[in-house]
Design a protein around this motif. Structure first.
Motif, PDB file in Angstrom:
ATOM      1  N   ARG A  75     -67.189  32.129 -39.532  1.00  0.00           N
ATOM      2  CA  ARG A  75     -66.592  33.420 -39.878  1.00  0.00           C
ATOM      3  C   ARG A  75     -65.187  33.498 -39.282  1.00  0.00           C
ATOM      4  O   ARG A  75     -65.035  33.461 -38.057  1.00  0.00           O
ATOM      5  CB  ARG A  75     -67.446  34.571 -39.363  1.00  0.00           C
ATOM      6  N   GLU A  76     -64.186  33.582 -40.132  1.00  0.00           N
ATOM      7  CA  GLU A  76     -62.784  33.603 -39.715  1.00  0.00           C
ATOM      8  C   GLU A  76     -62.495  32.494 -38.707  1.00  0.00           C
ATOM      9  O   GLU A  76     -62.000  32.751 -37.595  1.00  0.00           O
ATOM     10  CB  GLU A  76     -62.419  34.981 -39.135  1.00  0.00           C
ATOM     11  N   PRO A  77     -62.802  31.241 -39.071  1.00  0.00           N
ATOM     12  CA  PRO A  77     -62.615  30.139 -38.130  1.00  0.00           C
ATOM     13  C   PRO A  77     -61.148  29.748 -37.981  1.00  0.00           C
ATOM     14  O   PRO A  77     -60.317  30.025 -38.852  1.00  0.00           O
ATOM     15  CB  PRO A  77     -63.413  29.005 -38.773  1.00  0.00           C
ATOM     16  N   SER A  78     -60.854  29.100 -36.882  1.00  0.00           N
ATOM     17  CA  SER A  78     -59.504  28.581 -36.633  1.00  0.00           C
ATOM     18  C   SER A  78     -59.622  27.147 -36.152  1.00  0.00           C
ATOM     19  O   SER A  78     -60.616  26.746 -35.540  1.00  0.00           O
ATOM     20  CB  SER A  78     -58.771  29.431 -35.593  1.00  0.00           C
ATOM     21  N   LEU A  79     -58.571  26.364 -36.418  1.00  0.00           N
ATOM     22  CA  LEU A  79     -58.552  24.961 -36.015  1.00  0.00           C
ATOM     23  C   LEU A  79     -57.118  24.528 -35.759  1.00  0.00           C
ATOM     24  O   LEU A  79     -56.220  24.840 -36.561  1.00  0.00           O
ATOM     25  CB  LEU A  79     -59.168  24.085 -37.119  1.00  0.00           C
ATOM     26  N   ASP A  80     -56.904  23.866 -34.631  1.00  0.00           N
ATOM     27  CA  ASP A  80     -55.622  23.178 -34.465  1.00  0.00           C
ATOM     28  C   ASP A  80     -55.867  21.815 -33.820  1.00  0.00           C
ATOM     29  O   ASP A  80     -56.840  21.622 -33.072  1.00  0.00           O
ATOM     30  CB  ASP A  80     -54.589  24.015 -33.710  1.00  0.00           C
ATOM     31  N   LYS A  86     -54.383  23.671 -38.466  1.00  0.00           N
ATOM     32  CA  LYS A  86     -54.942  22.965 -39.606  1.00  0.00           C
ATOM     33  C   LYS A  86     -55.862  23.897 -40.393  1.00  0.00           C
ATOM     34  O   LYS A  86     -56.394  24.865 -39.856  1.00  0.00           O
ATOM     35  CB  LYS A  86     -55.742  21.740 -39.148  1.00  0.00           C
ATOM     36  N   ALA A  87     -56.036  23.596 -41.653  1.00  0.00           N
ATOM     37  CA  ALA A  87     -56.887  24.411 -42.520  1.00  0.00           C
ATOM     38  C   ALA A  87     -58.357  24.202 -42.188  1.00  0.00           C
ATOM     39  O   ALA A  87     -58.789  23.092 -41.858  1.00  0.00           O
ATOM     40  CB  ALA A  87     -56.624  24.073 -43.989  1.00  0.00           C
ATOM     41  N   SER A  91     -61.765  18.968 -45.176  1.00  0.00           N
ATOM     42  CA  SER A  91     -61.775  17.721 -44.420  1.00  0.00           C
ATOM     43  C   SER A  91     -60.421  17.522 -43.755  1.00  0.00           C
ATOM     44  O   SER A  91     -59.384  17.740 -44.383  1.00  0.00           O
ATOM     45  CB  SER A  91     -62.052  16.533 -45.344  1.00  0.00           C
ATOM     46  N   GLN A  92     -60.441  17.105 -42.499  1.00  0.00           N
ATOM     47  CA  GLN A  92     -59.196  16.848 -41.779  1.00  0.00           C
ATOM     48  C   GLN A  92     -59.284  15.495 -41.072  1.00  0.00           C
ATOM     49  O   GLN A  92     -60.277  15.216 -40.391  1.00  0.00           O
ATOM     50  CB  GLN A  92     -58.932  17.948 -40.738  1.00  0.00           C
TER      51      GLN A  92
END
Length: 315
Positions: A75-80, A86-87, A91-92
């Motif tokens: 829920r409303e995740p974040s990634l860096d 990053k999105a 896939s990253q």
């Protein structure tokens, strides 16, 4: 590949799809609180269904020592990665030595990080899922939550080819975690033991998610609901069962619930809505509506077929 936990966040666990079918033996079902987000994370990271991943509350930070493919959902995740945003739901590729930071914008919601590969974590009663209360699963096999400095070994995923196209779940297909729509409830065994007034009260009232929530259950506060039953035999508790104890405040039973309970139940949250409810945070208000079991079955079949179709399109 070694994954090192630099910061565990508020509360982080290794989870998989749980101890399915072992409730009869006295073990809780366990598994991901938000099974939809968990399934998508593994799919986007090129993992097989049921592969372990991280379920985190708060911001978790890790370091990888080899190139890998990851995906973050929730829920409303974040990634860096190394300080670069990053999105999520995508896939990253992450290079060796990189630092991964992920979490949810809402304190109390769960974020999921899947890392492509075969996780070398012990299984207890057929699952690696961490259940602190039962002292089962997790990195040590004894149900301990993750802590700073923990290391997890993951071997390369041979299913990921160098030419593989990265996977993305379009924004319009990501679950809506809001509560403008009511949570659907399938009537339970004791439904007829609640008066028409009690049932109407439950269905027309807003209930607040209290601070007394965890992987065992979500306690709600609001209008009182009582049943005509004073004593009843304990019976098996299904995921999403809505128990009503003596104080009249409903409790929705979640993944790490006890196997048996003796409180009357209004019904059971639809499997289509349980992941949405699992992402609620204290102070949010939810509403409920009763749904016929055949309608619930049809909704579930439509949801699962839609997911398979989307996965086929992404492939």
């Amino acid at each position: 590949m070694k994954i090192e936990v630099l910061n565990k966040g508020l509360y982080s666990l290794i989870i998989d799809n749980g101890r399915v079918g072992r409730q009869r033996d006295g073990f809780c079902e366990s598994g991901p609180m938000d099974s939809n987000a968990y399934d998508w994370a593994n799919f986007l990271a090129f993992n097989l269904d049921g592969t372990p991943c991280f379920e985190a509350i708060g911001e978790m930070r890790l370091r990888v020592d080899e190139d890998c493919i990851i995906a973050v959902t929730g829920r409303e995740p974040s990634l860096d990665v190394d300080g670069n945003v990053k999105a999520t739901y995508q896939s990253q590729h992450v290079p060796a030595g990189a630092t991964i930071t992920f979490g949810s914008a809402l304190l109390g919601s769960k974020a999921y990080l899947a890392i492509g590969g075969n996780w070398h974590v012990p299984k207890a009663v057929g699952s690696a899922c961490t259940v602190v209360r039962e002292q089962l699963g997790g990195l040590d096999g004894k149900g301990c939550a993750l802590k700073d400095g923990d290391c997890i070994d993951i071997s390369a995923n041979s299913r990921i080819k160098s030419t593989a196209r990265m996977r993305t779940l379009s924004r319009q297909h990501i679950d809506n975690y809001g509560f403008l729509e009511s949570i659907r409830v399938i009537p339970g065994y004791q439904f007829s033991s609640f008066s028409a007034v009690a049932l109407r009260t439950f269905e027309t009232s807003s209930y607040t998610v209290s601070s007394a929530i965890d992987r065992m259950g979500f306690r709600l506060t609001g209008e009182l609901v009582t049943a005509d039953i004073e004593n009843m035999r304990s019976e098996a508790i299904h995921l999403g069962a809505i128990q009503v104890p003596g104080d009249g405040q409903p409790i929705v039973m979640m993944r790490d619930r006890q196997t048996l309970g003796g409180y009357p139940k209004l019904g059971c949250v639809s499997p289509c809505d349980i992941s949405r409810l699992a992402q609620a945070v204290p102070g949010e208000k939810v509403n409920f509506v009763f749904q016929h079991e055949e309608e619930a079955r049809a909704d579930w079949l439509l949801m699962t077929s839609r997911r398979r179709r989307l996965q086929g399109e992404i492939l």
